[in-house]
Write a protein that holds these residues in place. Structure first.
Motif, short mmCIF file in Angstrom:
data_model
loop_
_atom_site.label_atom_id
_atom_site.label_comp_id
_atom_site.label_asym_id
_atom_site.label_seq_id
_atom_site.Cartn_x
_atom_site.Cartn_y
_atom_site.Cartn_z
N LEU A 64 -6.46 6.07 34.16
CA LEU A 64 -6.48 7.46 33.72
C LEU A 64 -5.93 8.42 34.77
CD1 LEU A 64 -7.29 9.62 31.68
CD2 LEU A 64 -9.60 9.58 32.65
N ILE A 65 -6.34 8.25 36.03
CA ILE A 65 -5.93 9.20 37.07
C ILE A 65 -4.41 9.18 37.30
CG2 ILE A 65 -6.15 9.80 39.52
CD1 ILE A 65 -9.05 8.93 39.38
N PRO A 66 -3.77 8.01 37.50
CA PRO A 66 -2.31 8.02 37.63
C PRO A 66 -1.61 8.58 36.40
CG PRO A 66 -3.22 5.94 38.39
CD PRO A 66 -4.33 6.67 37.70
N THR A 67 -2.14 8.29 35.21
CA THR A 67 -1.54 8.82 34.00
C THR A 67 -1.64 10.34 33.96
OG1 THR A 67 -2.12 6.80 32.79
CG2 THR A 67 -1.55 8.73 31.49
N TYR A 68 -2.79 10.86 34.35
CA TYR A 68 -2.97 12.32 34.37
C TYR A 68 -2.01 12.97 35.37
CZ TYR A 68 -5.15 16.89 34.87
OH TYR A 68 -5.37 18.25 34.92
N LEU A 69 -1.88 12.37 36.56
CA LEU A 69 -0.99 12.94 37.57
C LEU A 69 0.46 12.91 37.10
CD1 LEU A 69 -2.53 11.40 40.83
CD2 LEU A 69 -2.76 13.75 39.97
N LEU A 70 0.84 11.83 36.38
CA LEU A 70 2.20 11.74 35.85
C LEU A 70 2.45 12.82 34.81
CD1 LEU A 70 4.93 10.29 35.61
CD2 LEU A 70 3.86 8.73 33.97
N VAL A 71 1.49 12.99 33.89
CA VAL A 71 1.64 14.02 32.86
C VAL A 71 1.71 15.41 33.50
CG1 VAL A 71 0.46 15.12 30.91
CG2 VAL A 71 0.52 12.63 31.08
N ALA A 130 1.70 16.28 25.72
CA ALA A 130 0.75 15.46 26.48
C ALA A 130 -0.05 14.55 25.56
CB ALA A 130 -0.20 16.36 27.27
N LEU A 131 -0.14 14.90 24.28
CA LEU A 131 -0.86 14.08 23.32
C LEU A 131 0.05 13.07 22.63
CD1 LEU A 131 -2.91 16.92 21.56
CD2 LEU A 131 -3.37 15.77 23.72
N ILE A 132 1.36 13.24 22.75
CA ILE A 132 2.32 12.43 21.99
C ILE A 132 3.11 11.48 22.88
CG2 ILE A 132 4.36 12.53 20.51
CD1 ILE A 132 3.28 15.19 19.42
N ILE A 133 3.69 12.00 23.96
CA ILE A 133 4.61 11.22 24.78
C ILE A 133 3.93 10.03 25.47
CG2 ILE A 133 6.20 11.28 26.74
CD1 ILE A 133 7.18 12.67 24.19
N PRO A 134 2.75 10.18 26.10
CA PRO A 134 2.14 9.02 26.77
C PRO A 134 1.85 7.85 25.83
CG PRO A 134 1.11 11.03 27.54
CD PRO A 134 1.98 11.41 26.38
N GLY A 135 1.62 8.13 24.57
CA GLY A 135 1.39 7.06 23.59
C GLY A 135 2.50 6.98 22.56
N ALA A 136 3.74 7.21 23.01
CA ALA A 136 4.86 7.27 22.07
C ALA A 136 5.13 5.94 21.40
CB ALA A 136 6.12 7.76 22.79
N TYR A 183 -6.18 16.87 28.51
CA TYR A 183 -4.94 17.56 28.85
C TYR A 183 -4.85 19.00 28.35
CZ TYR A 183 -3.37 12.81 29.90
OH TYR A 183 -3.26 11.53 30.41
N LEU A 184 -5.65 19.40 27.37
CA LEU A 184 -5.51 20.73 26.79
C LEU A 184 -6.57 21.68 27.34
CD1 LEU A 184 -4.76 19.97 23.01
CD2 LEU A 184 -3.16 20.33 24.91
N ASN A 185 -6.13 22.91 27.64
CA ASN A 185 -7.03 23.95 28.13
C ASN A 185 -7.16 25.11 27.15
OD1 ASN A 185 -7.24 22.49 30.61
ND2 ASN A 185 -5.33 23.45 31.31
N GLY A 229 4.98 18.34 33.77
CA GLY A 229 4.80 19.67 33.20
C GLY A 229 4.32 19.68 31.76
N MET A 230 3.60 18.65 31.37
CA MET A 230 3.15 18.56 29.98
C MET A 230 1.69 18.94 29.78
SD MET A 230 5.12 15.21 28.45
CE MET A 230 4.24 14.04 29.49
N ILE A 231 1.01 19.37 30.86
CA ILE A 231 -0.38 19.78 30.73
C ILE A 231 -0.47 21.00 29.81
CG2 ILE A 231 -2.38 20.72 31.95
CD1 ILE A 231 -2.04 17.79 32.42
N ASN A 232 -1.44 20.99 28.92
CA ASN A 232 -1.68 22.08 27.98
C ASN A 232 -0.53 22.26 26.99
OD1 ASN A 232 -3.52 24.00 26.99
ND2 ASN A 232 -2.44 25.67 28.01
N THR A 233 0.15 21.16 26.66
CA THR A 233 1.18 21.16 25.63
C THR A 233 0.92 20.01 24.66
OG1 THR A 233 2.73 19.70 26.81
CG2 THR A 233 2.86 22.07 27.28
N MET A 234 1.50 20.10 23.47
CA MET A 234 1.32 19.04 22.48
C MET A 234 1.94 17.73 22.92
SD MET A 234 4.09 20.13 19.55
CE MET A 234 4.29 18.51 18.85
#
Length: 304
Positions: free
Chosen positions: A134-141, A152-158, A227-229, A145-150
């Motif tokens: 989870l931590i490396p994935t979060y840092l990559l996202v 972040a919910l789509i690309i990591p599990g594309a 990922y969403l704020n 620049g995908m934090i707080n964008t849609m």
């Protein structure tokens, strides 16, 4: 009990053991059906029953003391509609990207003339058992620049490795190689063969992929939680989670403070109503794609 017939149409007499086996099977399937239907019927009934009656345990199957306060409160909540719209957007966009990525990954791996396909498949399968965490994935996202964008919910599990294997196996076992060779002889490129020959013959597996991915996106909440704020971007399931947690907290407080009893009853009604509202699209979609769902699972069980 209907008589059984052999391949030549000759009537085959069923033995007592066969009849007993069928009876046991029917009984077990009936029990399983009841176990599956009861929670669904209970939630539907609880959503249109008086919340006080439900909390007292007086309603156990069918509606009692009809009340639609849960649905009234749900439809009056603007955040619920915002979450519904966001979830619908994430599901449509995410499923479209998932489908395209899965097809483009599975089709080359299904071609016998694709050099190195076994090595690439092994690398892809490796990711099913080992991931960065989870931590490396979060840092990559975050770095992308995908934090707080849609996204972040789509690309990591594309793309899903399991779905790639299912679709690749379908291409290998259900699309004759001779058809693709004939298309190549007629001058079709690989993309033209995929678009004009393979995809029109692959509608069952495409329906399976749409069902797999859309249900996953519709029920997902953990990535949004991470990922969403901005609440305006929350999916419906995240609002549902908040309501359920708040209901549990209010229930603990209600045992000591009588002033929150009304709010607790409203939260109880909303809880059941929103479960129905949130899962209604999936419940309506699944019966039409059930046969493709079962077929897709059987395809995935074949040796590729």
């Amino acid at each position: 009990m209907k008589p059984a017939y052999g391949k030549e149409g000759i009537r085959v007499k069923e033995s007592i053991q066969d009849r007993m086996t069928l009876i046991v099977i029917y009984i077990l399937l009936s029990i399983i059906l009841l176990l599956v239907l009861y929670p669904l019927i209970f939630v539907v009934s609880a959503s249109i029953s008086d919340p006080l009656t439900v909390s007292r345990g007086e309603m156990w199957l069918f509606p009692k003391d009809l009340s639609f306060i849960g649905y009234e409160l749900v439809f009056a909540n603007k955040e619920i509609w915002t979450g519904y719209a966001n979830t619908l957007l994430y599901t449509l966009v995410g499923t479209a990207i998932n489908l395209v990525m899965t097809i483009f990954a599975a089709y080359p791996l299904s071609r016998k003339d694709f050099a190195g396909r076994n090595v690439i498949t092994a690398y892809i399968v490796f990711t099913m058992f080992f991931s960065g965490g989870l931590i490396p994935t979060y840092l990559l996202v975050k770095n992308l620049g995908m934090i707080n964008t849609m996204w972040a919910l789509i690309i990591p599990g594309a793309v899903s490795v399991w779905n790639i294997i299912i679709m690749r196996t379908f291409f290998q076992t259900s699309i004759p190689n001779e058809i693709q060779e004939s298309a190549s002889i007629d001058g079709c490129s690989n993309m033209q063969t995929l678009w004009r020959i393979v995809l029109p013959l692959s509608m069952p597996i495409i329906a399976v992929m749409i069902l797999f991915y859309s249900v996953g996106h519709w029920n997902s909440y953990f990535n949004a939680l991470i990922y969403l704020n901005d609440r305006d971007k929350y999916p419906l399931q995240l609002f549902l989670r908040e309501i359920l947690i708040k209901s549990q907290v209010d229930q603990m407080a209600g045992s000591m403070d009588l002033s929150v009893q009304k709010h607790l009853m409203e939260a109880e009604a909303i809880k059941y109503a929103i479960v129905i509202v949130a899962n209604l699209p999936v419940l309506l979609l699944y019966p039409f794609l059930q046969k493709y769902f079962v077929k897709g699972m059987m395809i995935g069980a074949l040796k590729g």
